[in-house]
Write an enzyme that holds these catalytic residues in place. Structure first.
Site, PDB file in Angstrom:
ATOM      1  N   SER A   1      24.127  45.536  41.413  1.00 20.60           N
ATOM      2  CA  SER A   1      22.707  45.451  41.065  1.00 20.60           C
ATOM      3  C   SER A   1      22.321  46.771  40.412  1.00 20.60           C
ATOM      4  O   SER A   1      23.073  47.748  40.502  1.00 20.60           O
ATOM      5  CB  SER A   1      21.924  45.238  42.367  1.00 20.60           C
TER       6      SER A   1
ATOM      7  N   TYR B   1      19.946  47.132  51.035  1.00 20.88           N
ATOM      8  CA  TYR B   1      20.397  46.368  49.864  1.00 20.88           C
ATOM      9  C   TYR B   1      21.021  47.330  48.843  1.00 20.88           C
ATOM     10  O   TYR B   1      22.140  47.115  48.365  1.00 20.88           O
ATOM     11  CB  TYR B   1      19.221  45.609  49.236  1.00 20.88           C
TER      12      TYR B   1
HETATM   13  N1  LIG Z   1      18.529  37.549  40.898  1.00 23.71           N
HETATM   14  C1  LIG Z   1      18.557  38.801  40.470  1.00 23.71           C
HETATM   15  O1  LIG Z   1      17.645  39.249  39.754  1.00 23.71           O
HETATM   16  C2  LIG Z   1      19.704  39.706  40.822  1.00 23.71           C
HETATM   17  C3  LIG Z   1      19.751  40.984  40.249  1.00 23.71           C
HETATM   18  C4  LIG Z   1      20.816  41.834  40.563  1.00 23.71           C
HETATM   19  C5  LIG Z   1      21.814  41.391  41.434  1.00 23.71           C
HETATM   20  N2  LIG Z   1      21.750  40.132  41.979  1.00 23.71           N
HETATM   21  C6  LIG Z   1      22.836  39.710  42.880  1.00 23.71           C
HETATM   22  O2  LIG Z   1      23.337  38.445  42.461  1.00 23.71           O
HETATM   23  C7  LIG Z   1      23.847  37.733  43.583  1.00 23.71           C
HETATM   24  C8  LIG Z   1      23.220  36.345  43.631  1.00 23.71           C
HETATM   25  O3  LIG Z   1      21.833  36.516  43.873  1.00 23.71           O
HETATM   26  P1  LIG Z   1      20.731  35.396  43.616  1.00 23.71           P
HETATM   27  O4  LIG Z   1      19.633  36.053  42.920  1.00 23.71           O
HETATM   28  O5  LIG Z   1      21.354  34.180  43.073  1.00 23.71           O
HETATM   29  O6  LIG Z   1      20.242  35.179  45.119  1.00 23.71           O
HETATM   30  P2  LIG Z   1      19.906  33.875  45.967  1.00 23.71           P
HETATM   31  O7  LIG Z   1      19.319  32.827  45.118  1.00 23.71           O
HETATM   32  O8  LIG Z   1      19.143  34.378  47.138  1.00 23.71           O
HETATM   33  O9  LIG Z   1      21.349  33.372  46.422  1.00 23.71           O
HETATM   34  C9  LIG Z   1      22.089  34.111  47.336  1.00 23.71           C
HETATM   35  C10 LIG Z   1      23.205  33.245  47.844  1.00 23.71           C
HETATM   36  O10 LIG Z   1      23.908  33.996  48.873  1.00 23.71           O
HETATM   37  C11 LIG Z   1      24.072  33.163  50.001  1.00 23.71           C
HETATM   38  N3  LIG Z   1      24.080  33.897  51.258  1.00 23.71           N
HETATM   39  C12 LIG Z   1      23.148  34.750  51.734  1.00 23.71           C
HETATM   40  N4  LIG Z   1      23.481  35.151  52.970  1.00 23.71           N
HETATM   41  C13 LIG Z   1      24.639  34.526  53.284  1.00 23.71           C
HETATM   42  C14 LIG Z   1      25.474  34.512  54.426  1.00 23.71           C
HETATM   43  N5  LIG Z   1      25.193  35.212  55.530  1.00 23.71           N
HETATM   44  N6  LIG Z   1      26.599  33.771  54.413  1.00 23.71           N
HETATM   45  C15 LIG Z   1      26.915  33.034  53.307  1.00 23.71           C
HETATM   46  N7  LIG Z   1      26.156  32.981  52.201  1.00 23.71           N
HETATM   47  C16 LIG Z   1      25.026  33.723  52.192  1.00 23.71           C
HETATM   48  C17 LIG Z   1      22.871  32.246  49.979  1.00 23.71           C
HETATM   49  O11 LIG Z   1      23.154  31.109  50.748  1.00 23.71           O
HETATM   50  P3  LIG Z   1      22.017  30.431  51.654  1.00 23.71           P
HETATM   51  O12 LIG Z   1      21.130  29.734  50.669  1.00 23.71           O
HETATM   52  O13 LIG Z   1      22.749  29.502  52.514  1.00 23.71           O
HETATM   53  O14 LIG Z   1      21.340  31.544  52.397  1.00 23.71           O
HETATM   54  C18 LIG Z   1      22.705  31.961  48.494  1.00 23.71           C
HETATM   55  O15 LIG Z   1      23.514  30.876  48.100  1.00 23.71           O
HETATM   56  C19 LIG Z   1      23.532  38.575  44.811  1.00 23.71           C
HETATM   57  O16 LIG Z   1      24.686  39.306  45.181  1.00 23.71           O
HETATM   58  C20 LIG Z   1      22.438  39.519  44.330  1.00 23.71           C
HETATM   59  O17 LIG Z   1      22.420  40.722  45.051  1.00 23.71           O
HETATM   60  C21 LIG Z   1      20.720  39.290  41.695  1.00 23.71           C
END
Ligand SMILES: NC(=O)c1ccc[n+]([C@@H]2O[C@H](COP(=O)([O-])OP(=O)(O)OC[C@H]3O[C@@H](n4cnc5c(N)ncnc54)[C@H](OP(=O)(O)O)[C@@H]3O)[C@@H](O)[C@H]2O)c1
Length: 250
Positions: free
Chosen positions: A159, A172
């Site tokens: 990130s 985080y």
């Molecule tokens: N979106 C952004 O702007 C952004 C920016 C920079 C980095 N990122 C990174 O990109 C990645 C994906 O993020 P996203 O935005 O798509 O987030 P998201 O929509 O919140 O998805 C996160 C995923 O991780 C899973 N997860 C969370 N806790 C878990 C656990 N204990 N065991 C197994 N699975 C778990 C969730 O499953 P559940 O639904 O079952 O909880 C969900 O499928 C992350 O690593 C995030 O830090 C995102």
């Protein structure tokens, strides 16, 4: 890690990932869901790992309905990893597929965004467990399967606050900073000792539930959707490419 961007003009062939076995964590929602579907659309058998089974099943149904390679479902809470469960997972993958060609560590949780002095230490630990420690453990348990592939690709997810932790981003930011360090270590170590490629990606601001939780006052319509990230995530899994030891930022 060398900073790198998706090469201009990269046009993934529809069979880019034909026959590849790729595990995606956090595959039931957000970026993971979109990327898992894209991998299947490009020929891969995707192993959908996540905590909420209904989300994984929805992705599974979508893939099967489109007559794409049947995916696998791995229900797992990355905050509660047990050696016996991990042994079982690698055993099942070994028996069913014999190898692993790709591992996308995408799952993550945001935790609290509060001043350090008021952070809840249980939440802090949980975020470290899911965002960082689980990545170490899963990679370690799946190493033998990755080594069986002719050109395995491991992708870690960072990130903007992973490259440079900022005030109030708490565990985080620290967990993602640790991910950057882990990616660097693995890339350096595997450079001359295995065929496993390691890269780290910062997807940047993307319209997902996590982004909405981090920025509740933001208009999500102003953000790119996860679809925009698909070419980069495909590029990183392309077995014909040799990107290794790189930090990709969208
Ligand atoms: N979106 C952004 O702007 C952004 C920016 C920079 C980095 N990122 C990174 O990109 C990645 C994906 O993020 P996203 O935005 O798509 O987030 P998201 O929509 O919140 O998805 C996160 C995923 O991780 C899973 N997860 C969370 N806790 C878990 C656990 N204990 N065991 C197994 N699975 C778990 C969730 O499953 P559940 O639904 O079952 O909880 C969900 O499928 C992350 O690593 C995030 O830090 C995102």
């Amino acid at each position: 890690m060398k900073a790198k961007e998706l090469p201009e003009g990269f046009a993934p062939a529809s069979d880019l990932l034909e026959g590849r076995i790729i595990l995606v964590t956090g595959a039931g929602s957000g970026i993971g869901r979109t990327v898992a579907l894209a991998y299947a659309q490009h020929g891969a058998t995707v192993l959908l790992l996540g905590r909420t089974v209904s989300g994984l099943e929805t992705v599974y149904d979508e893939i099967v309905k489109a007559s794409l390679p049947e995916p696998g479902i791995i229900p797992l809470d990355l905050g509660k990893l047990e050696p016996a469960t991990l042994d079982q997972i690698s055993e099942v993958i070994t028996q069913r597929y014999g190898r692993l060609d790709g591992l996308l560590h995408n799952a993550g949780m945001l935790g609290d965004r509060v001043p350090f002095e008021s952070c809840d230490l249980n939440v802090w630990q949980k975020v470290m467990d899911v965002n960082y420690t689980a990545v170490v453990i899963l990679t370690r348990y799946l190493m033998d399967l990755l080594k069986t592939s002719d050109n395995a690709s491991v992708v870690l997810t960072s990130s903007g606050v992973g490259a440079r932790p900022r005030a109030y981003w708490g565990s985080y930011a620290v967990s993602k900073y640790a991910i950057e360090g882990l990616a660097e270590l693995l890339a350096d170590e595997f450079e001359n000792t295995s065929r496993i490629r390691v890269n780290v990606i910062n997807p940047g601001a993307t319209r997902t539930p996590m982004r909405a939780a981090a920025y509740p006052n933001e208009d999500p319509r102003e953000l790119k959707t996860a679809d925009a990230l698909v070419p980069l995530y495909l590029y990183l899994m392309d077995p014909k490419l040799a990107a290794h030891g790189c930090r990709f930022t969208f």
